[in-house]
Design a protein around this motif. Structure first.
Motif, mmCIF file in Angstrom:
data_model
loop_
_atom_site.group_PDB
_atom_site.id
_atom_site.type_symbol
_atom_site.label_atom_id
_atom_site.label_comp_id
_atom_site.label_asym_id
_atom_site.label_seq_id
_atom_site.Cartn_x
_atom_site.Cartn_y
_atom_site.Cartn_z
ATOM 1 N N ASP A 444 1.295 -1.337 0.058
ATOM 2 C CA ASP A 444 -0.180 -0.019 0.393
ATOM 3 C C ASP A 444 1.356 1.079 0.072
ATOM 4 O O ASP A 444 0.284 2.204 -1.133
ATOM 5 C CB ASP A 444 -1.210 0.023 1.257
ATOM 6 C CG ASP A 444 -2.162 -0.808 0.670
ATOM 7 O OD1 ASP A 444 -2.156 -1.745 -0.131
ATOM 8 O OD2 ASP A 444 -3.060 -1.433 2.189
ATOM 9 N N ALA A 445 2.384 0.672 0.885
ATOM 10 C CA ALA A 445 2.626 1.774 1.052
ATOM 11 C C ALA A 445 2.962 2.798 -0.561
ATOM 12 O O ALA A 445 3.929 3.930 -0.939
ATOM 13 C CB ALA A 445 4.161 1.900 1.966
ATOM 14 N N GLU A 446 3.882 1.184 -1.180
ATOM 15 C CA GLU A 446 4.292 1.654 -2.492
ATOM 16 C C GLU A 446 3.345 2.756 -3.613
ATOM 17 O O GLU A 446 3.797 3.408 -4.135
ATOM 18 C CB GLU A 446 5.294 0.455 -3.048
ATOM 19 C CG GLU A 446 5.798 0.410 -3.958
ATOM 20 C CD GLU A 446 6.253 -1.237 -4.704
ATOM 21 O OE1 GLU A 446 6.901 -0.734 -6.137
ATOM 22 O OE2 GLU A 446 6.294 -2.146 -4.061
ATOM 23 N N VAL A 447 2.370 2.055 -3.281
ATOM 24 C CA VAL A 447 1.384 2.805 -4.356
ATOM 25 C C VAL A 447 1.627 3.768 -3.709
ATOM 26 O O VAL A 447 0.742 5.192 -4.936
ATOM 27 C CB VAL A 447 -0.103 1.954 -3.719
ATOM 28 C CG1 VAL A 447 -1.094 2.872 -5.175
ATOM 29 C CG2 VAL A 447 -0.060 0.409 -4.251
ATOM 30 N N ALA A 448 1.629 4.199 -2.471
ATOM 31 C CA ALA A 448 0.980 5.458 -2.220
ATOM 32 C C ALA A 448 1.986 6.751 -2.590
ATOM 33 O O ALA A 448 2.190 7.481 -3.504
ATOM 34 C CB ALA A 448 0.921 5.563 -0.673
ATOM 35 N N HIS A 449 3.535 5.796 -2.649
ATOM 36 C CA HIS A 449 4.713 6.441 -3.440
ATOM 37 C C HIS A 449 5.107 7.341 -4.720
ATOM 38 O O HIS A 449 5.064 8.386 -4.918
ATOM 39 C CB HIS A 449 5.565 5.702 -3.068
ATOM 40 C CG HIS A 449 7.167 6.179 -3.228
ATOM 41 N ND1 HIS A 449 7.444 7.634 -2.570
ATOM 42 C CD2 HIS A 449 8.408 6.135 -4.073
ATOM 43 C CE1 HIS A 449 8.869 7.292 -3.282
ATOM 44 N NE2 HIS A 449 8.779 6.305 -3.922
#
Length: 454
Positions: A444-449
């Motif tokens: 999820d954090a990778e997508v947000a980044h």
């Protein structure tokens, strides 16, 4: 009930009681029943009323109060690894335009990753300083509150604000500031909706205009009045860099601490982030007023901001806690590692006697609890206090040969968390999150980044 025994115990009480071999007993109400040396013989049989007792063999471990993170910006997880060689002002002007793309989805994913990382590093209570509210970004404060609930951490987010844009002499661009009235009204709504004043609260709110170079004097004054009318705490950045000192002298004809005093921002309901550039008079003033400081040694080092005078702050009675600071100004985000960083920073300034291991642990526990106003119920292992505690595993190769478990925790490499409790409920067991999946948080954090950079 939970009985943890055969472990070293650092209580961080007023006498700094330490048991090389001891126990901690947690009641089914989520509070500490007992601590002491040796085995927990009084609880050798079944619990009163026939309730089950969970027994934890802490052999090779150290039990401490849970760590308290006193300064952070969770949304910045989405922008780690950028502006790596800038000072604070250069770093901010590079990242402000990117942060203007924040929305609730990005903030929720970033907060989930950041809070998960904090939990795995021994944190049981974290604040967050969120001050960027794009107009079409949705409810970003709610997004990070929901992330904290998923992880299970005790949470103290602050409703931050900026109302001094570049066109008016501030640092942030126009599109990420609010009007003064908007900021004050939204802050009051956040307090009314989310703040829990009870002693065992899992969620509390504080008022947090961002900094002297991004906030008007009117907002600083009226935010302080609002917080005191509502009975909540106050937080802001102060005295972090030489650039800020120059800004205050140019615009207000005084130092940052003198400016804070002039707008009602000194007192035992206030804690300030960083406090790096403080002269003797400023330190004495913080001590006399009970104003706290969130010490962020790794972030200060990453940005080259300087080394806070923590020994002098402590000598003047200033409440000092530890913070990992925003994930984009300190990419490690490991609160346990800040114990060693704080000790090293103090010794770089004042030599090997400037700070001991037990003092570093106190900064990360009771010091943080004092900054957040939770010292009566958190920050030490004492009967009646909330059972927010960490069992650190210290019997592996990385810590072999350091016989003093407290020294092993502070001087050694970051220790794995065997068990972490918040109000007696496990949130980490054997180095794994109990309520969330680390791989999902990472994805999820990778997508947000990727979203915020695109």
């Amino acid at each position: 009930m939970i009985v943890i025994e055969n472990a070293a115990v650092a209580t961080v009480d007023a006498s700094d009681t330490y048991h090389p071999d001891g126990h901690v007993v947690v009641g089914d109400d989520g509070r500490i029943v007992a601590t002491g040396a040796g085995p927990a013989t009084e609880w050798a049989g079944p619990a009163a009323g026939g309730n089950d007792i969970r027994r934890v063999d802490g052999r090779g471990c150290l039990i401490t109060p849970g760590l308290v993170n006193t300064h952070h910006h969770l949304y910045q997880w989405a922008t780690r690894g950028l502006a790596l060689d800038d000072t604070l002002f250069g770093w901010l002007t590079t990242l402000y335009p990117i942060w203007g793309r924040l929305d609730a989805g990005i903030v929720g994913a970033s907060a989930g990753a950041g809070l998960g990382r904090l939990a795995l590093s021994g944190c049981t209570l974290s604040m967050d300083h969120h001050y960027v509210f794009p107009r079409d970004g949705g409810d970003v404060l709610e997004a990070e509150i929901e992330a904290a609930r998923r992880i299970g951490l005790r949470f103290h987010p602050t409703r931050g604000s900026m109302d001094l844009s570049r066109k008016d002499g501030g640092l942030p661009p126009d599109n990420i500031v609010e009007t003064t009235d908007e900021a004050l009204a939204a802050t009051e709504r956040a307090i009314d909706r989310w703040h829990d004043p009870s002693p065992g609260a899992m969620l509390q709110i504080a008022v947090a205009p961002c900094s002297p170079f991004s906030v008007t004097t009117r907002l600083m004054r009226e935010a302080a009045e609002l917080a005191r009318r509502k009975g909540v705490r106050l937080h802001t950045h102060l005295a972090e860099t030489d650039d800020e000192e120059d800004f205050c002298r140019k615009h207000f004809n005084c130092t940052p601490v003198e400016y804070a005093e002039s707008v009602g921002w000194l007192g035992d309901d206030v804690w300030l982030a960083h406090g790096v550039h403080l002269d003797d008079e400023a330190i004495a003033k913080l001590g006399a007023t009970g104003t706290g400081v969130a010490h962020c040694p790794s972030s200060n080092a990453r940005l080259g901001a300087g080394m806070a005078r923590v020994r002098e702050l402590l000598n003047h009675g200033v409440p000092v806690g530890l913070g990992v600071d925003g994930a984009a100004s300190q990419e490690v985000s490991h609160l346990g590692a800040e114990l060693r960083q704080a000790l090293y920073t103090a010794r770089l300034r004042g030599g090997p006697t400037a700070m001991a291991a037990r003092e570093a642990l106190r900064l990360g526990t009771m010091g943080g609890a004092r900054c957040l106003g939770r010292q009566d119920h958190l920050g030490s292992l004492e009967p009646g206090k909330l059972a927010d505690l960490v069992v650190w595993r210290l019997d592996g190769l990385a810590h072999e040969g350091i016989d003093d478990k407290l020294a092993a925790l502070v001087f050694g490499p970051p220790a794995p968390v065997e068990l972490s409790l918040v109000g007696g409920a496990p949130i980490v067991e054997r180095g794994e999150l109990v309520h969330a999946d680390a791989e999902t948080l990472q994805r999820d954090a990778e997508v947000a980044h990727r979203r915020i950079l695109s």
